[in-house]
Write a protein that holds these residues in place. Sequence first.
Motif, short mmCIF file in Angstrom:
data_model
loop_
_atom_site.label_atom_id
_atom_site.label_comp_id
_atom_site.label_asym_id
_atom_site.label_seq_id
_atom_site.Cartn_x
_atom_site.Cartn_y
_atom_site.Cartn_z
N ALA A 1 31.30 -29.52 -109.53
CA ALA A 1 30.61 -28.73 -108.49
C ALA A 1 31.29 -27.38 -108.30
O ALA A 1 30.61 -26.35 -108.13
CB ALA A 1 30.59 -29.51 -107.18
N ALA A 2 32.61 -27.36 -108.34
CA ALA A 2 33.34 -26.10 -108.19
C ALA A 2 33.01 -25.14 -109.32
O ALA A 2 32.87 -23.91 -109.11
CB ALA A 2 34.84 -26.36 -108.14
N MET B 1 30.17 -25.08 -110.99
CA MET B 1 28.81 -24.59 -110.74
C MET B 1 28.82 -23.45 -109.73
O MET B 1 28.12 -22.44 -109.89
CB MET B 1 27.92 -25.73 -110.24
CG MET B 1 27.65 -26.83 -111.25
SD MET B 1 26.79 -26.24 -112.74
CE MET B 1 28.10 -26.34 -113.95
N LYS B 2 29.63 -23.60 -108.69
CA LYS B 2 29.72 -22.54 -107.68
C LYS B 2 30.31 -21.27 -108.26
O LYS B 2 29.88 -20.16 -107.95
CB LYS B 2 30.56 -23.02 -106.50
CG LYS B 2 29.90 -24.11 -105.67
CD LYS B 2 30.84 -24.59 -104.57
CE LYS B 2 30.21 -25.74 -103.79
NZ LYS B 2 31.13 -26.28 -102.76
N GLN B 3 31.30 -21.44 -109.12
CA GLN B 3 31.94 -20.26 -109.72
C GLN B 3 30.97 -19.54 -110.65
O GLN B 3 30.92 -18.31 -110.67
CB GLN B 3 33.19 -20.69 -110.48
CG GLN B 3 34.02 -19.52 -111.00
CD GLN B 3 35.37 -19.96 -111.52
OE1 GLN B 3 35.73 -21.14 -111.46
NE2 GLN B 3 36.14 -19.02 -112.06
N ASN C 1 27.60 -19.70 -110.50
CA ASN C 1 26.58 -19.16 -109.60
C ASN C 1 25.38 -18.61 -110.37
O ASN C 1 24.95 -17.47 -110.19
CB ASN C 1 27.18 -18.06 -108.71
CG ASN C 1 26.24 -17.65 -107.59
OD1 ASN C 1 25.43 -18.46 -107.13
ND2 ASN C 1 26.33 -16.40 -107.17
N GLU D 1 21.33 -19.46 -111.71
CA GLU D 1 20.15 -20.32 -111.60
C GLU D 1 19.84 -21.01 -112.92
O GLU D 1 19.04 -21.95 -112.97
CB GLU D 1 18.93 -19.51 -111.17
CG GLU D 1 18.49 -18.45 -112.19
CD GLU D 1 17.28 -17.67 -111.73
OE1 GLU D 1 16.22 -18.29 -111.48
OE2 GLU D 1 17.40 -16.43 -111.61
N THR E 1 27.47 -35.35 -104.29
CA THR E 1 28.19 -34.11 -104.56
C THR E 1 27.46 -33.23 -105.57
O THR E 1 27.41 -31.99 -105.42
CB THR E 1 29.61 -34.42 -105.08
OG1 THR E 1 30.31 -35.18 -104.10
CG2 THR E 1 30.39 -33.15 -105.39
N TYR F 1 22.83 -29.52 -107.68
CA TYR F 1 22.79 -28.75 -108.93
C TYR F 1 21.97 -29.46 -110.02
O TYR F 1 21.99 -29.03 -111.17
CB TYR F 1 24.21 -28.51 -109.44
CG TYR F 1 25.15 -27.98 -108.37
CD1 TYR F 1 25.13 -26.65 -107.99
CD2 TYR F 1 26.04 -28.84 -107.72
CE1 TYR F 1 25.98 -26.18 -107.00
CE2 TYR F 1 26.89 -28.38 -106.73
CZ TYR F 1 26.85 -27.05 -106.37
OH TYR F 1 27.68 -26.58 -105.39
#
Length: 365
Positions: A200-201, A203-205, A207, A209, A233, A237
């Motif tokens: 998940a981290a 994916m956030k990094q 960022n 679509e 969690t 995504y």
Amino acid sequence: MNQSDQSLLTDSRLDRRGFLQKASLGAMALSFPILPELVKETPMGIVVHSYGMRWNSKIPSTQYPAFTNAIDLLEHCRQIGAGGAQVVVGNWTTDFAKKVRDRREKLGLYLEGSIGVPKTAADVSRFEQDVVNAKEAGATILRTVCSSGRRYETYHSVEAFQTLKQNALASLQLAEPVLRKHKVKLAVENHKDWRAPELAAMMKQLNSEWIGVTLDFGNSISLLEDPMAVVQTLVPYVFSTHVKDMGLEEYPDGFLLSEVPLGQGMLDLPKMVALCKQHNPAVTFNLEMITRDPLEIPCLKPEYWETFGDLPGTELARTLKMVRQHKFPTALPRTSPLSPEERLAAEERNILACLAYSKNQLALR
């Protein structure tokens, strides 16, 4: 008013009263909710790894002949009532991609690709050609992995795993412009490598679509994670899924983990499916029922812990408690005592049982 609106109003076959009546009926229809029984679900598809024994098999079998390419797999998926397939896309020619597209369209199935990400800038052109071929065949979602093996078997220090994370991020950053250019989504699987917060981290990094997750329902038990917590969690995504059910059994160095037919294991599949639909109504559900001997998860051996840093021992305690509470009612099934033909038969029997469950219990039909 655009030209199409004007032609609609001036068409001699539709007078003003008729137009108003049709418009009123349309507005009325929109005011009613869509009835659930009128919404058609896409049947569950098949991940190529479900046919680990039959895919490119060298076993001479008339009842279970080998699948040699994506078209063979799609044909079989249609015969057994699956909705589509997730299959390896690599080094396809443009001509073969078109053949896959034509046959897929005639069969009425969906297609997802399984693809390798570029490791260096020199790999980007190869990656782009695979993306182009996959899209030509009808795939707009591509599953990938970013590691070379199971975390506890392949990596032997925190530093080695940190290097993997850095390389994975670099690979996905190389891939992202290609995905954006061709409007194709890439879904990274939790493949017995990333714990859910780590993926998940990333994916956030990133960022983007165009980059998300292939959410595997059972893999992360091998990393001492609670399977429902993993879904919660990663589901924000989710682009694609690997649906499976899991059997558990203790052994001296930890526990055994095995895919079992849907409904026979310990996962709350209806809740997991519902969460995926809630976050992504268009998500596909791909069966990954791997028929094999159970995997050994040696979580009681010191070397298992080499990549986990300060992961608390409470994770181990919770997992072992889960194993004991959800112990498979019999010995976990094994394929090693079976003949090659018996293994093929068991593989097909398990897949058919899973499809029946998906239709009858998960309403994927």
